[in-house]
Design a protein around this motif. Structure first.
Motif, PDB file in Angstrom:
ATOM      1  N   ILE A 148      14.866  14.275  -5.463  1.00  0.00           N
ATOM      2  CA  ILE A 148      16.292  14.189  -5.790  1.00  0.00           C
ATOM      3  C   ILE A 148      17.135  14.862  -4.705  1.00  0.00           C
ATOM      4  CG2 ILE A 148      18.066  14.919  -7.421  1.00  0.00           C
ATOM      5  CD1 ILE A 148      16.368  12.656  -8.431  1.00  0.00           C
ATOM      6  N   GLY A 149      16.645  15.981  -4.187  1.00  0.00           N
ATOM      7  CA  GLY A 149      17.384  16.685  -3.143  1.00  0.00           C
ATOM      8  C   GLY A 149      17.583  15.850  -1.892  1.00  0.00           C
ATOM      9  N   GLN A 150      16.608  14.982  -1.589  1.00  0.00           N
ATOM     10  CA  GLN A 150      16.731  14.115  -0.419  1.00  0.00           C
ATOM     11  C   GLN A 150      17.675  12.948  -0.667  1.00  0.00           C
ATOM     12  OE1 GLN A 150      12.528  13.380  -0.196  1.00  0.00           O
ATOM     13  NE2 GLN A 150      12.223  14.775   1.531  1.00  0.00           N
ATOM     14  N   LEU A 151      17.859  12.573  -1.928  1.00  0.00           N
ATOM     15  CA  LEU A 151      18.730  11.450  -2.252  1.00  0.00           C
ATOM     16  C   LEU A 151      20.195  11.849  -2.375  1.00  0.00           C
ATOM     17  CD1 LEU A 151      16.659   9.475  -4.916  1.00  0.00           C
ATOM     18  CD2 LEU A 151      17.173   8.772  -2.584  1.00  0.00           C
ATOM     19  N   ILE A 152      20.455  13.131  -2.729  1.00  0.00           N
ATOM     20  CA  ILE A 152      21.833  13.568  -2.979  1.00  0.00           C
ATOM     21  C   ILE A 152      22.754  13.304  -1.784  1.00  0.00           C
ATOM     22  CG2 ILE A 152      23.272  15.628  -3.297  1.00  0.00           C
ATOM     23  CD1 ILE A 152      21.244  16.628  -5.311  1.00  0.00           C
ATOM     24  N   PRO A 153      22.368  13.667  -0.528  1.00  0.00           N
ATOM     25  CA  PRO A 153      23.277  13.377   0.598  1.00  0.00           C
ATOM     26  C   PRO A 153      23.601  11.893   0.747  1.00  0.00           C
ATOM     27  CG  PRO A 153      21.562  14.912   1.266  1.00  0.00           C
ATOM     28  CD  PRO A 153      21.176  14.399  -0.084  1.00  0.00           C
ATOM     29  N   HIS A 154      22.605  11.018   0.459  1.00  0.00           N
ATOM     30  CA  HIS A 154      22.851   9.582   0.568  1.00  0.00           C
ATOM     31  C   HIS A 154      23.784   9.103  -0.538  1.00  0.00           C
ATOM     32  CE1 HIS A 154      19.820   9.741   3.586  1.00  0.00           C
ATOM     33  NE2 HIS A 154      18.812   9.900   2.753  1.00  0.00           N
ATOM     34  N   LEU A 155      23.627   9.666  -1.750  1.00  0.00           N
ATOM     35  CA  LEU A 155      24.521   9.307  -2.849  1.00  0.00           C
ATOM     36  C   LEU A 155      25.945   9.752  -2.550  1.00  0.00           C
ATOM     37  CD1 LEU A 155      22.245  10.226  -5.896  1.00  0.00           C
ATOM     38  CD2 LEU A 155      22.744   7.953  -4.999  1.00  0.00           C
ATOM     39  N   GLN A 156      26.074  10.934  -1.943  1.00  0.00           N
ATOM     40  CA  GLN A 156      27.409  11.408  -1.559  1.00  0.00           C
ATOM     41  C   GLN A 156      28.047  10.453  -0.562  1.00  0.00           C
ATOM     42  OE1 GLN A 156      26.492  15.339  -0.134  1.00  0.00           O
ATOM     43  NE2 GLN A 156      27.016  16.309  -2.083  1.00  0.00           N
ATOM     44  N   SER A 189       0.821  -1.209   0.000  1.00  0.00           N
ATOM     45  CA  SER A 189       0.000   0.000   0.000  1.00  0.00           C
ATOM     46  C   SER A 189       0.854   1.258   0.000  1.00  0.00           C
ATOM     47  CB  SER A 189      -0.915   0.006   1.227  1.00  0.00           C
ATOM     48  OG  SER A 189      -0.121   0.079   2.414  1.00  0.00           O
ATOM     49  N   VAL A 190       0.201   2.396  -0.207  1.00  0.00           N
ATOM     50  CA  VAL A 190       0.877   3.691  -0.168  1.00  0.00           C
ATOM     51  C   VAL A 190       1.403   3.967   1.243  1.00  0.00           C
ATOM     52  CG1 VAL A 190       0.579   6.182  -0.490  1.00  0.00           C
ATOM     53  CG2 VAL A 190      -0.533   4.564  -2.063  1.00  0.00           C
ATOM     54  N   ALA A 191       0.652   3.546   2.255  1.00  0.00           N
ATOM     55  CA  ALA A 191       1.086   3.750   3.649  1.00  0.00           C
ATOM     56  C   ALA A 191       2.415   3.046   3.913  1.00  0.00           C
ATOM     57  CB  ALA A 191       0.013   3.234   4.605  1.00  0.00           C
ATOM     58  N   PHE A 192       2.573   1.845   3.336  1.00  0.00           N
ATOM     59  CA  PHE A 192       3.830   1.107   3.497  1.00  0.00           C
ATOM     60  C   PHE A 192       4.980   1.862   2.825  1.00  0.00           C
ATOM     61  CE2 PHE A 192       6.887  -2.017   1.903  1.00  0.00           C
ATOM     62  CZ  PHE A 192       7.262  -2.628   3.085  1.00  0.00           C
ATOM     63  N   ILE A 193       4.713   2.408   1.630  1.00  0.00           N
ATOM     64  CA  ILE A 193       5.740   3.176   0.902  1.00  0.00           C
ATOM     65  C   ILE A 193       6.136   4.405   1.700  1.00  0.00           C
ATOM     66  CG2 ILE A 193       6.215   4.493  -1.204  1.00  0.00           C
ATOM     67  CD1 ILE A 193       4.300   2.610  -2.669  1.00  0.00           C
ATOM     68  N   LYS A 194       5.160   5.096   2.266  1.00  0.00           N
ATOM     69  CA  LYS A 194       5.453   6.292   3.057  1.00  0.00           C
ATOM     70  C   LYS A 194       6.289   5.943   4.288  1.00  0.00           C
ATOM     71  CE  LYS A 194       1.478   9.122   1.691  1.00  0.00           C
ATOM     72  NZ  LYS A 194       0.280   9.852   2.156  1.00  0.00           N
ATOM     73  N   LYS A 195       5.981   4.789   4.885  1.00  0.00           N
ATOM     74  CA  LYS A 195       6.747   4.388   6.071  1.00  0.00           C
ATOM     75  C   LYS A 195       8.213   4.149   5.722  1.00  0.00           C
ATOM     76  CE  LYS A 195       6.887   3.359  10.435  1.00  0.00           C
ATOM     77  NZ  LYS A 195       6.578   4.352  11.474  1.00  0.00           N
ATOM     78  N   ILE A 196       8.457   3.442   4.610  1.00  0.00           N
ATOM     79  CA  ILE A 196       9.835   3.175   4.175  1.00  0.00           C
ATOM     80  C   ILE A 196      10.522   4.486   3.796  1.00  0.00           C
ATOM     81  CG2 ILE A 196      11.279   1.976   2.511  1.00  0.00           C
ATOM     82  CD1 ILE A 196       9.924   0.139   4.508  1.00  0.00           C
ATOM     83  N   ALA A 197       9.779   5.362   3.108  1.00  0.00           N
ATOM     84  CA  ALA A 197      10.358   6.647   2.687  1.00  0.00           C
ATOM     85  C   ALA A 197      10.721   7.515   3.885  1.00  0.00           C
ATOM     86  CB  ALA A 197       9.385   7.383   1.778  1.00  0.00           C
ATOM     87  N   SER A 198       9.976   7.380   4.981  1.00  0.00           N
ATOM     88  CA  SER A 198      10.274   8.198   6.172  1.00  0.00           C
ATOM     89  C   SER A 198      11.631   7.863   6.758  1.00  0.00           C
ATOM     90  CB  SER A 198       9.179   7.999   7.225  1.00  0.00           C
ATOM     91  OG  SER A 198       9.215   6.674   7.747  1.00  0.00           O
ATOM     92  N   TYR A 199      12.063   6.600   6.610  1.00  0.00           N
ATOM     93  CA  TYR A 199      13.378   6.231   7.108  1.00  0.00           C
ATOM     94  C   TYR A 199      14.483   6.884   6.280  1.00  0.00           C
ATOM     95  CZ  TYR A 199      10.645   2.580   9.432  1.00  0.00           C
ATOM     96  OH  TYR A 199       9.725   1.903  10.187  1.00  0.00           O
ATOM     97  N   VAL A 200      14.219   7.084   5.010  1.00  0.00           N
ATOM     98  CA  VAL A 200      15.208   7.722   4.125  1.00  0.00           C
ATOM     99  C   VAL A 200      15.253   9.223   4.355  1.00  0.00           C
ATOM    100  CG1 VAL A 200      15.862   8.118   1.710  1.00  0.00           C
ATOM    101  CG2 VAL A 200      14.904   5.903   2.408  1.00  0.00           C
ATOM    102  N   ASN A 201      14.105   9.815   4.647  1.00  0.00           N
ATOM    103  CA  ASN A 201      14.024  11.268   4.781  1.00  0.00           C
ATOM    104  C   ASN A 201      14.534  11.779   6.120  1.00  0.00           C
ATOM    105  OD1 ASN A 201      12.897  11.472   2.236  1.00  0.00           O
ATOM    106  ND2 ASN A 201      10.785  11.343   2.982  1.00  0.00           N
ATOM    107  N   LYS A 202      14.663  10.898   7.112  1.00  0.00           N
ATOM    108  CA  LYS A 202      15.161  11.329   8.414  1.00  0.00           C
ATOM    109  C   LYS A 202      16.641  11.687   8.313  1.00  0.00           C
ATOM    110  CE  LYS A 202      11.946   9.057  11.595  1.00  0.00           C
ATOM    111  NZ  LYS A 202      11.818   8.091  12.702  1.00  0.00           N
ATOM    112  N   SER A 203      17.023  12.792   8.965  1.00  0.00           N
ATOM    113  CA  SER A 203      18.407  13.281   8.870  1.00  0.00           C
ATOM    114  C   SER A 203      19.390  12.373   9.595  1.00  0.00           C
ATOM    115  CB  SER A 203      18.513  14.706   9.434  1.00  0.00           C
ATOM    116  OG  SER A 203      18.068  14.746  10.779  1.00  0.00           O
ATOM    117  N   ALA A 204      18.985  11.825  10.713  1.00  0.00           N
ATOM    118  CA  ALA A 204      19.885  10.967  11.500  1.00  0.00           C
ATOM    119  C   ALA A 204      19.256   9.583  11.613  1.00  0.00           C
ATOM    120  CB  ALA A 204      20.125  11.560  12.880  1.00  0.00           C
ATOM    121  N   MET A 205      19.631   8.694  10.716  1.00  0.00           N
ATOM    122  CA  MET A 205      19.070   7.355  10.683  1.00  0.00           C
ATOM    123  C   MET A 205      20.207   6.348  10.669  1.00  0.00           C
ATOM    124  SD  MET A 205      16.676   5.219  10.788  1.00  0.00           S
ATOM    125  CE  MET A 205      15.308   6.361  10.826  1.00  0.00           C
ATOM    126  N   ASP A 206      19.966   5.205  11.306  1.00  0.00           N
ATOM    127  CA  ASP A 206      20.970   4.155  11.343  1.00  0.00           C
ATOM    128  C   ASP A 206      21.342   3.738   9.925  1.00  0.00           C
ATOM    129  OD1 ASP A 206      22.363   1.975  13.029  1.00  0.00           O
ATOM    130  OD2 ASP A 206      21.261   0.837  11.514  1.00  0.00           O
TER     131      ASP A 206
END
Length: 516
Positions: free
Chosen positions: A117-125, A69-86
């Protein structure tokens, strides 16, 4: 739920021998449990393990990605969008989103709405830095000596890697940002093993409890610690370091906090304040935010041995700070003095160019406060007084005045005049020459004397003159022609100081002053 996860890890190995129908059944059951875990768990190792199991499950291709579901996608995306994540959670979350995009056109658009894209750039770096560090470490470990060009490139890579921290270093914390405040709550939870329960007790009681715990954590502002991180630098970078230390070195973190909270107020080493100042110091030492120099080759191999080298560097140094604080028996008034000692310990250890962080840590163990005092004492004993900083500063300040005084003294001595031994082409005779400079410093007066004078010789009695403007050169020592003559070379028993004034017009003036 846990039994299902263990079953997944057992049955999804590379050498499983189960039939496809039974494996499909196990995967469906575990998939339900994994989804529930992902949606219900928000922190800790359980989340990382669950996401890892989920990725392994989906790699079999039995369950369709379109079932989520979309809710599942949002949950996974929230882990990526957090600034300080394991890191492990972040990697698994990115892998899940990547699989969604590659396997479903519909999910591609849904993921694109949640991740920019802006949220992915720090992770790509970060991924590029990890790959570069692994390649660089292979170069450093190679038995082939590193030439100057390679050393410079390693230095540039080190500088650019640390410059990625500049954005966090110059970012102030927003005291009203709940996500950022949650990091401080996490520090409190790990240190005191408490859960945040907003509805437990009265508001005043909760405020009092939070204030007490934030004081134990060593924050300057006990009521609202977020204010401590509004100073830039180090900004949010200090909070990132503290959270990393609390999660990855939990035992050391808890020991430091509880150890200091049990001391008297004036003897406690404030963890929060120390972490902020230490992060700022490390940024200064590593010159975070500065452009690389064109001719520098100074790199540190240990920073290429870990993908989170700055954070690990901080973890080692914050434990050193706490150790030095105890060795100095410091109080709150000694905070700056302790930081100076810690800086010296770090700089001396870095000078030795350790090859790993463990080696750096062991070098610091040998640089206790007592050892630093011995080194300082030894350096003071071996260093002459005029090399000390106050003396050098004073010397630089008064040097122009001293040089002018020396110049005047020399001119005065020339004006007074000196008696010289007269040199003959055949032999040394008992006759003298007297030479002195005119008061206007424009003419040299000289002439013969029968005997050495007892005082100054008047200008009138000196027959010869040599304008200073006509002097072409002054030859000294063995370079003088009259010292190279055969008769003069035989006078080895007499040590002489001689010089010759070479004139543009008049004959040369040969002078010799005997000394023992």
């Amino acid at each position: 739920m846990f039994q299902a996860i263990w079953a997944l890890q057992l049955f999804t190995g590379p050498n499983h021998l189960l039939e496809r129908s039974f494996l499909w059944y196990v995967c469906v059951c575990v998939c339900v449990c994994v989804c529930v875990c992902v949606l219900s768990c928000s922190f800790g190792d359980l989340l990382s393990f669950t996401l890892t199991a989920f990725v392994e499950l989906m790699d079999h291709g039995i369950v369709s990605w379109d079932t989520f579901s979309v809710a599942f996608i949002k949950k996974i995306a929230s882990y990526v969008n957090k600034s300080a994540m394991d890191t492990a959670v972040l990697q698994r979350s990115l892998a899940i989103l990547e699989s969604m995009v590659l396997n479903s056109q519909d999910l591609y658009h849904k993921v694109a709405q949640e991740i920019t894209i802006g949220q992915l750039i720090p992770h790509l770096q970060g991924i590029l830095v990890v790959n570069a560090s692994q390649t660089t470490w292979n170069v450093i470990r190679s038995p082939t000596p590193i030439n100057d060009e390679m050393a410079h490139q390693l230095y540039v890579l080190q500088v650019l890697t640390f410059n990625l921290l500049e954005d966090r270093m110059m970012t102030k914390m927003d005291p009203q940002d709940q996500a950022q405040r949650d990091i401080i709550f996490e520090l409190r939870r790990i240190a005191f093993d408490v859960e945040c329960e907003p509805n437990s007790g009265s508001i005043e009681k909760r405020k009092s409890m939070y204030t007490r715990d934030y004081k134990k954590l060593g924050f300057i502002n006990h009521v609202n610690p977020a204010v401590d991180f509004t100073q830039i630098p180090p900004g949010m970078l200090a909070l990132d370091n503290m959270l990393y230390f609390a999660r990855h070195h939990q035992d050391a973190y808890i020991r430091i906090v509880l150890e200091n909270s049990s001391r008297e107020d004036k003897h406690e080493c404030p963890f929060g304040r120390s972490s902020i100042e230490l992060t700022k110091m490390l940024c200064e030492i590593l010159k975070v935010g500065e452009l690389p120099s064109e001719n520098c080759h100074d790199f540190h191999p240990m920073f290429f041995t870990h993908d989170r080298s700055f954070e690990e560097f901080f973890c080692i140094c914050i434990q050193l700070l706490n150790k030095t604080w105890k060795e100095m028996r410091a109080t709150s008034e000694d905070f700056n003095k302790v930081m100076q000692v810690v800086r010296e310990q770090i700089m001396r250890a870095l000078t030795l160019k350790p090859n790993s962080l463990d080696q750096f840590k062991s070098r610091l163990q040998n640089l206790s406060y007592t050892e630093i005092l011995k080194i300082r004492q030894s350096e003071r004993m071996n260093q002459e007084d005029f090399q000390s900083r106050p003396i050098l500063e004073l010397r630089e300040k008064i040097q122009p005045e001293i040089m002018e005084l020396i110049k005047q003294q020399r001119l005065n001595r020339l004006c007074e005049g000196t008696c010289f031994r007269k040199i003959s082409s055949r032999r040394r005779q008992d006759k003298f020459w007297y030479c002195r400079l005119s008061p206007n410093h424009k003419v040299l007066h000289y002439g013969d004397l029968e005997e050495s004078p007892q005082g100054e010789v008047p200008h009138d009695s000196l027959q010869d003159k040599l304008p200073v403007a006509d002097i072409k050169a002054v030859i000294t020592g063995k370079d003088c022609p009259h010292m190279k003559e055969k008769g003069a070379l035989k006078q080895n028993k007499v040590c002489v100081c001689c010089f010759q004034i070479v004139s543009k017009i008049l004959p040369n003036v040969r002078l010799m002053l005997p000394y023992s």
